[in-house]
Design an enzyme around this catalytic site. Sequence first.
Site, short mmCIF file in Angstrom:
data_model
loop_
_atom_site.label_atom_id
_atom_site.label_comp_id
_atom_site.label_asym_id
_atom_site.label_seq_id
_atom_site.Cartn_x
_atom_site.Cartn_y
_atom_site.Cartn_z
N GLY A 253 0.83 -1.21 0.00
CA GLY A 253 0.00 0.00 0.00
C GLY A 253 0.87 1.26 0.00
N ASP A 254 1.97 1.21 0.73
CA ASP A 254 2.89 2.37 0.79
C ASP A 254 3.57 2.57 -0.56
OD1 ASP A 254 2.18 2.35 3.47
OD2 ASP A 254 3.95 1.19 4.06
N1 LIG Z 1 -0.49 -10.32 -3.51
C1 LIG Z 1 -0.36 -9.30 -4.35
N2 LIG Z 1 -0.13 -9.53 -5.67
C2 LIG Z 1 0.00 -8.52 -6.54
N3 LIG Z 1 -0.11 -7.22 -6.20
C3 LIG Z 1 -0.34 -6.92 -4.93
C4 LIG Z 1 -0.48 -7.93 -3.92
N4 LIG Z 1 -0.71 -7.32 -2.73
C5 LIG Z 1 -0.71 -6.01 -2.99
N5 LIG Z 1 -0.49 -5.73 -4.30
C6 LIG Z 1 -0.44 -4.40 -4.96
O1 LIG Z 1 -0.29 -3.39 -4.00
C7 LIG Z 1 -1.48 -2.58 -3.89
C8 LIG Z 1 -1.79 -2.26 -2.44
O2 LIG Z 1 -1.94 -3.47 -1.73
P1 LIG Z 1 -2.95 -3.67 -0.49
O3 LIG Z 1 -4.35 -3.51 -0.97
O4 LIG Z 1 -2.57 -4.98 0.13
O5 LIG Z 1 -2.56 -2.44 0.43
P2 LIG Z 1 -2.53 -2.28 2.01
O6 LIG Z 1 -3.49 -3.24 2.64
O7 LIG Z 1 -2.69 -0.84 2.27
O8 LIG Z 1 -1.01 -2.69 2.33
P3 LIG Z 1 -0.02 -2.14 3.48
O9 LIG Z 1 -0.86 -1.38 4.47
O10 LIG Z 1 0.64 -3.38 4.03
O11 LIG Z 1 0.98 -1.27 2.80
C9 LIG Z 1 -2.57 -3.38 -4.59
O12 LIG Z 1 -3.56 -2.52 -5.15
C10 LIG Z 1 -1.76 -4.10 -5.67
O13 LIG Z 1 -1.50 -3.22 -6.73
MG LIG Z 2 -2.31 0.29 3.97
#
Ligand SMILES: Nc1ncnc2c1ncn2[C@@H]1O[C@H](COP(=O)(O)OP(=O)(O)OP(=O)(O)O)[C@@H](O)[C@H]1O
Ligand SMILES: [Mg+2]
Length: 311
Positions: A253-254
């Site tokens: 996400g970051d």
């Molecule tokens: N397993 C995965 N495979 C491919 N792309 C991924 C995966 N996980 C995350 N991403 C990419 O990263 C983006 C952000 O991921 P996610 O939705 O998990 O964010 P988050 O929950 O805010 O993560 P964090 O808070 O740990 O940084 C997704 O929209 C996608 O583009």
């Molecule tokens: Mg996040």
Amino acid sequence: MIATITLNPSVDICYYLDNLLLNQSNRIQKYYKTPGGKGINVSKVLTQLGVEVAATGFLGGTTGQFIEEKLKEMSVTPRFVKIQGDTRNCIAIVDSSGNQTELLEAGPNIREAESKLFIKQISELIRDSNIHVLAASGSLPKGLGTDYYKKLIEIAHKNKIKFVLDTSGDYLKEAIKAAPYLIKPNISELEDFLGMTITSEEELISGMYKLQDYSIEMVVVSLGENGCLALCGKEIYKVYLPKVYIKSAVGSGDAMLAGMLKEIQKESSYQEILKTGCTCGVLNAMNEKTGTIDTTKFAEIYSQISVKRLE
Ligand SMILES: Nc1ncnc2c1ncn2[C@@H]1O[C@H](COP(=O)(O)OP(=O)(O)OP(=O)(O)O)[C@@H](O)[C@H]1O
Ligand SMILES: [Mg+2]
């Protein structure tokens, strides 16, 4: 230039061992120590993308000094307010089966004078350093009111610059009233905000429309391996990702936020902002280390991502 805000940064220590044994001494085979905190992760990815970035927030003690030195080595400009308290350590213990145990310190208490000094310094930084976008991530340390992000967004509005916010819970509920330019909740953060469980794409889209009342330009809901859905102005976009081999999606996400920031600064289209953002999220997930992307794979991943406008 972009400025990131990490109000409660950390020194992230990762210890590797065979098996974690309780009530015994555990010998560490390998470890690494790196500056951490969500805004700092965003800064690390921005600098890998070749974008000039200043990292701001609060730092104190020898842990604070460590972060400052490491950021300089990474070509991130540190512009933190020095505090009386000590910056926290966050420890992750990883065993040979990949199980992870985390020990997270709460972090220092920010004094009123320090909190006021940050507000003053961020206003000066915007004026003196040609900042186009401010990006704040994560939770608040003790001592700051839940409306602290709201105050910072108001400063951005006064200076006619964009404010990108990645936070959750009460911090998001309070800050959103000041209309940030972009928010990036994941699904569980959005569910928490709306007070409902989302079980279908239709429910997700109608949930996103509820946020329109807050005058946020871009509501980007990240969906892990399923890409993201975004409400940009009045338009809904969906991003489709390729299947890739994942090492650790922590911090994706970051990384996604960093990619979006790069394009927001360039005043690119919504599609471009979302596509570059997702490319960086995927690249982070393909890498073992949080906040690290292999930029040589950027073009390959980027070309496999598609963005569609939903009718
Ligand atoms: N397993 C995965 N495979 C491919 N792309 C991924 C995966 N996980 C995350 N991403 C990419 O990263 C983006 C952000 O991921 P996610 O939705 O998990 O964010 P988050 O929950 O805010 O993560 P964090 O808070 O740990 O940084 C997704 O929209 C996608 O583009
Ligand atoms: Mg996040």
